[in-house]
Design a protein around this motif. Structure first.
Motif, PDB file in Angstrom:
ATOM      1  N   ASN A 267      51.840  21.600  50.815  1.00  0.00           N
ATOM      2  CA  ASN A 267      51.848  20.361  50.045  1.00  0.00           C
ATOM      3  C   ASN A 267      51.886  20.598  48.536  1.00  0.00           C
ATOM      4  O   ASN A 267      52.009  19.666  47.766  1.00  0.00           O
ATOM      5  CB  ASN A 267      50.597  19.525  50.359  1.00  0.00           C
ATOM      6  CG  ASN A 267      50.592  19.071  51.806  1.00  0.00           C
ATOM      7  OD1 ASN A 267      51.629  18.756  52.353  1.00  0.00           O
ATOM      8  ND2 ASN A 267      49.417  19.073  52.404  1.00  0.00           N
ATOM      9  N   LEU A 268      51.771  21.851  48.126  1.00  0.00           N
ATOM     10  CA  LEU A 268      51.723  22.177  46.712  1.00  0.00           C
ATOM     11  C   LEU A 268      53.124  22.129  46.110  1.00  0.00           C
ATOM     12  O   LEU A 268      54.037  22.795  46.586  1.00  0.00           O
ATOM     13  CB  LEU A 268      51.129  23.575  46.515  1.00  0.00           C
ATOM     14  CG  LEU A 268      51.027  24.059  45.081  1.00  0.00           C
ATOM     15  CD1 LEU A 268      50.040  23.204  44.302  1.00  0.00           C
ATOM     16  CD2 LEU A 268      50.592  25.508  45.059  1.00  0.00           C
TER      17      LEU A 268
ATOM     18  N   MET B  61      57.730  28.313  50.518  1.00  0.00           N
ATOM     19  CA  MET B  61      58.232  29.025  49.372  1.00  0.00           C
ATOM     20  C   MET B  61      58.918  28.021  48.452  1.00  0.00           C
ATOM     21  O   MET B  61      59.525  27.072  48.903  1.00  0.00           O
ATOM     22  CB  MET B  61      59.229  30.106  49.790  1.00  0.00           C
ATOM     23  CG  MET B  61      59.657  30.897  48.609  1.00  0.00           C
ATOM     24  SD  MET B  61      60.900  32.177  48.806  1.00  0.00           S
ATOM     25  CE  MET B  61      60.756  32.824  50.386  1.00  0.00           C
ATOM     26  N   PHE B  62      58.799  28.231  47.160  1.00  0.00           N
ATOM     27  CA  PHE B  62      59.482  27.383  46.201  1.00  0.00           C
ATOM     28  C   PHE B  62      60.052  28.257  45.111  1.00  0.00           C
ATOM     29  O   PHE B  62      59.665  29.404  44.953  1.00  0.00           O
ATOM     30  CB  PHE B  62      58.554  26.297  45.634  1.00  0.00           C
ATOM     31  CG  PHE B  62      57.340  26.843  44.956  1.00  0.00           C
ATOM     32  CD1 PHE B  62      57.362  27.120  43.605  1.00  0.00           C
ATOM     33  CD2 PHE B  62      56.177  27.085  45.673  1.00  0.00           C
ATOM     34  CE1 PHE B  62      56.243  27.608  42.970  1.00  0.00           C
ATOM     35  CE2 PHE B  62      55.057  27.576  45.045  1.00  0.00           C
ATOM     36  CZ  PHE B  62      55.086  27.846  43.691  1.00  0.00           C
ATOM     37  N   SER B  63      60.992  27.692  44.368  1.00  0.00           N
ATOM     38  CA  SER B  63      61.672  28.445  43.316  1.00  0.00           C
ATOM     39  C   SER B  63      61.400  27.802  41.975  1.00  0.00           C
ATOM     40  O   SER B  63      61.263  26.596  41.875  1.00  0.00           O
ATOM     41  CB  SER B  63      63.178  28.464  43.564  1.00  0.00           C
ATOM     42  OG  SER B  63      63.453  29.080  44.785  1.00  0.00           O
ATOM     43  N   LYS B  64      61.360  28.625  40.956  1.00  0.00           N
ATOM     44  CA  LYS B  64      61.210  28.145  39.592  1.00  0.00           C
ATOM     45  C   LYS B  64      62.333  28.750  38.778  1.00  0.00           C
ATOM     46  O   LYS B  64      62.545  29.961  38.800  1.00  0.00           O
ATOM     47  CB  LYS B  64      59.853  28.581  39.044  1.00  0.00           C
ATOM     48  CG  LYS B  64      59.620  28.144  37.619  1.00  0.00           C
ATOM     49  CD  LYS B  64      58.210  28.485  37.215  1.00  0.00           C
ATOM     50  CE  LYS B  64      58.268  29.681  36.300  1.00  0.00           C
ATOM     51  NZ  LYS B  64      56.979  30.068  35.778  1.00  0.00           N
ATOM     52  N   ARG B  65      63.053  27.919  38.072  1.00  0.00           N
ATOM     53  CA  ARG B  65      64.158  28.404  37.268  1.00  0.00           C
ATOM     54  C   ARG B  65      63.624  28.919  35.940  1.00  0.00           C
ATOM     55  O   ARG B  65      62.892  28.235  35.252  1.00  0.00           O
ATOM     56  CB  ARG B  65      65.162  27.288  37.023  1.00  0.00           C
ATOM     57  CG  ARG B  65      66.407  27.755  36.338  1.00  0.00           C
ATOM     58  CD  ARG B  65      67.408  26.614  36.227  1.00  0.00           C
ATOM     59  NE  ARG B  65      68.559  27.054  35.508  1.00  0.00           N
ATOM     60  CZ  ARG B  65      69.679  27.457  36.050  1.00  0.00           C
ATOM     61  NH1 ARG B  65      69.799  27.441  37.354  1.00  0.00           N
ATOM     62  NH2 ARG B  65      70.690  27.852  35.322  1.00  0.00           N
ATOM     63  N   THR B  66      63.962  30.122  35.585  1.00  0.00           N
ATOM     64  CA  THR B  66      63.606  30.703  34.292  1.00  0.00           C
ATOM     65  C   THR B  66      64.880  31.232  33.667  1.00  0.00           C
ATOM     66  O   THR B  66      65.438  32.217  34.125  1.00  0.00           O
ATOM     67  CB  THR B  66      62.590  31.848  34.439  1.00  0.00           C
ATOM     68  OG1 THR B  66      63.143  32.846  35.289  1.00  0.00           O
ATOM     69  CG2 THR B  66      61.272  31.357  34.997  1.00  0.00           C
TER      70      THR B  66
ATOM     71  N   ARG C  56      55.469  32.517  46.678  1.00  0.00           N
ATOM     72  CA  ARG C  56      55.014  32.192  48.029  1.00  0.00           C
ATOM     73  C   ARG C  56      53.657  31.517  47.941  1.00  0.00           C
ATOM     74  O   ARG C  56      52.822  31.886  47.142  1.00  0.00           O
ATOM     75  CB  ARG C  56      54.900  33.447  48.886  1.00  0.00           C
ATOM     76  CG  ARG C  56      56.233  34.081  49.166  1.00  0.00           C
ATOM     77  CD  ARG C  56      56.122  34.982  50.389  1.00  0.00           C
ATOM     78  NE  ARG C  56      57.387  35.596  50.649  1.00  0.00           N
ATOM     79  CZ  ARG C  56      58.341  35.055  51.400  1.00  0.00           C
ATOM     80  NH1 ARG C  56      58.154  33.885  51.948  1.00  0.00           N
ATOM     81  NH2 ARG C  56      59.481  35.676  51.597  1.00  0.00           N
ATOM     82  N   THR C  57      53.461  30.526  48.782  1.00  0.00           N
ATOM     83  CA  THR C  57      52.183  29.848  48.847  1.00  0.00           C
ATOM     84  C   THR C  57      51.901  29.456  50.286  1.00  0.00           C
ATOM     85  O   THR C  57      52.818  29.238  51.071  1.00  0.00           O
ATOM     86  CB  THR C  57      52.155  28.603  47.932  1.00  0.00           C
ATOM     87  OG1 THR C  57      50.872  27.999  48.032  1.00  0.00           O
ATOM     88  CG2 THR C  57      53.216  27.591  48.315  1.00  0.00           C
TER      89      THR C  57
END
Length: 143
Positions: free
Chosen positions: A19-20, A1-6, A14-15
């Protein structure tokens, strides 16, 4: 899981690929200049139509610039840009109102591609994909 700040919040994605890594990047262009030809609308079978026109931007400089008493010759370089408009509403407005010689501001992104010319030779093409056009010529703004 990764986060993106908006803004002030984070959006979680979720992926399954550990490695992405997604990073923010920017591909943004602004051009202020004059239209070199009236637009044409083209449509390739099975695809949406596109409005295409050329636009010139000029760069001017004086030789010896930066010196306190610069009186050098003025030089100018003109660069031609290919503008493509795919966005449905903007595409139609561009086709109808953009005219040769009109002064406009185009905002969009750079796109690099290839095509086959009439002699079956592969050619490189650089295009500005427009997503906004501002009309600056007096006669067009008043319409």
């Amino acid at each position: 899981m990764f986060s993106k700040r908006t803004g002030n919040s984070f959006v979680r994605h979720r992926t399954t690929d550990t490695n992405l890594i997604l990073e923010r990047s920017i591909n943004r262009v602004q051009l202020l200049g004059r239209v070199g030809q009236d637009p044409v609308m083209r449509q390739v079978e099975g695809r949406n139509p596109v409005t295409i026109f050329s636009m010139a931007t000029n760069e001017m400089w004086r030789s010896g610039e930066g010196e306190p008493t610069s009186t050098g010759d003025v030089s100018q370089k003109t660069t031609w840009h290919r503008i493509s408009v795919f966005k449905p509403g903007l595409r139609d407005v561009a086709y109808q109102y953009v005219k040769k010689g009109s002064r406009i501001l185009v905002e969009g992104k750079l796109d690099y591609g290839e095509y086959m010319d009439k002699n079956n030779v592969r050619r490189q093409a650089t295009t500005i994909i427009a997503d906004n056009i501002v009309f600056l010529s007096e006669s067009l703004r008043d319409q």
